[in-house]
Scaffold this motif. Sequence first.
Motif, short mmCIF file in Angstrom:
data_model
loop_
_atom_site.label_atom_id
_atom_site.label_comp_id
_atom_site.label_asym_id
_atom_site.label_seq_id
_atom_site.Cartn_x
_atom_site.Cartn_y
_atom_site.Cartn_z
N VAL A 153 0.84 -1.21 0.00
CA VAL A 153 0.00 0.00 0.00
C VAL A 153 0.87 1.25 0.00
O VAL A 153 0.59 2.22 -0.72
CB VAL A 153 -0.94 0.01 1.22
CG1 VAL A 153 -1.76 1.31 1.24
CG2 VAL A 153 -1.87 -1.20 1.20
N THR A 202 -6.29 1.64 0.56
CA THR A 202 -5.86 1.88 1.95
C THR A 202 -6.68 1.13 2.99
O THR A 202 -6.21 0.90 4.11
CB THR A 202 -5.95 3.38 2.28
OG1 THR A 202 -7.35 3.78 2.28
CG2 THR A 202 -5.20 4.23 1.25
N GLY A 203 -7.91 0.76 2.64
CA GLY A 203 -8.79 0.13 3.62
C GLY A 203 -9.60 1.13 4.41
O GLY A 203 -10.46 0.75 5.21
N PRO A 214 -5.84 -1.88 6.94
CA PRO A 214 -5.35 -2.68 5.81
C PRO A 214 -6.16 -3.94 5.54
O PRO A 214 -6.11 -4.48 4.44
CB PRO A 214 -3.92 -3.04 6.23
CG PRO A 214 -3.55 -2.02 7.25
CD PRO A 214 -4.80 -1.65 7.97
N SER A 248 -8.27 -3.67 2.57
CA SER A 248 -7.55 -3.28 1.36
C SER A 248 -7.47 -4.45 0.37
O SER A 248 -7.43 -5.61 0.77
CB SER A 248 -6.13 -2.83 1.73
OG SER A 248 -5.31 -2.76 0.60
#
Length: 314
Positions: free
Chosen positions: A119, A273-274, A279, A282
């Motif tokens: 990420v 990014t979530g 995360p 993500s």
Amino acid sequence: MFKKYPLFPQELSFKRKSWPWITPLLALLIIGFGQAIAFVPVIETGLIPKERLESYPEILYMLFAGFGAMVLLLTLWVKLFEGRSMAGMGLSLKDKPVGEVLKGLFFGVFMSGSIVGLVYILGGYELEIDSRIGFEGIVIVTLLLSGFMIQSSTEELIFRGWLFGRLSEQYGLVVGIAVNAALFILLHLPGVDFASITAFDTGIYFIGMFLFSLYPSLMVINDGSVWRAGAWHAGWNWFFITGFGLATTGIDLGTVPIVADLQAVEGQPRWLTGGEYGPEASAMMMLVLATASAFEWRKYKDKKSVLAAVEEGA
């Protein structure tokens, strides 16, 4: 119709069998009563406000007492009703547990770090505060590791050790994997505001959560125990929070991280990014878990091939 698959064949002698069709309900009851035993007294007496349960240091009580109560209830059921030993839910001491735990922790940390790294490389995270962890911070992250070991191992015992084990004994691996994954996802839905996210992000979330259940299920199949799966789950949860200051299943403690204090770059898509969920929402999580699951699946197929060859030779 269903090919039975005992996950823990070393422990097949018992007094009674948990009715497979009712095990999901029993799992919910164990989780619910465990939480009630641990949380109701401290909340009702005002010792810990409900809204502080996922804040530090109160979260330590949740991790130790909340999940400790669940594993106690599960153990009582397995020992007193089923008449099985701890090996009956994947905790055999014959499986070199120390090595499996260390292996699980390593890969949990490595995989969560890989997701964050991907990420970051794609521009989803940036440095929030250039901070340095001190002695107090080391104590905090050590306590959190102990707490996450209890929390994650309890979840793996309930879902991948006991529930998966009982369903697979009766209905086979496919049913066992599907039901334990469905219940695991169901219990992680509260707190996710699906109305505020797109259908695409919702799809990523559900696929990611299914893979999060599938991967440790495959580990348990290959190992014949939950030692590695429980430690992997703990390393995973712990390192997102203490390694990078990122949320894990929506929990953000705000403690000083070990590696770097990261935050999502404003304007970057949620699938990368979530978002506020961290995360685990993500697409990078989906990618890493799919790859890891493919390796475990290949290991399972190779193991089946070897066993088939041995049986044919005999």
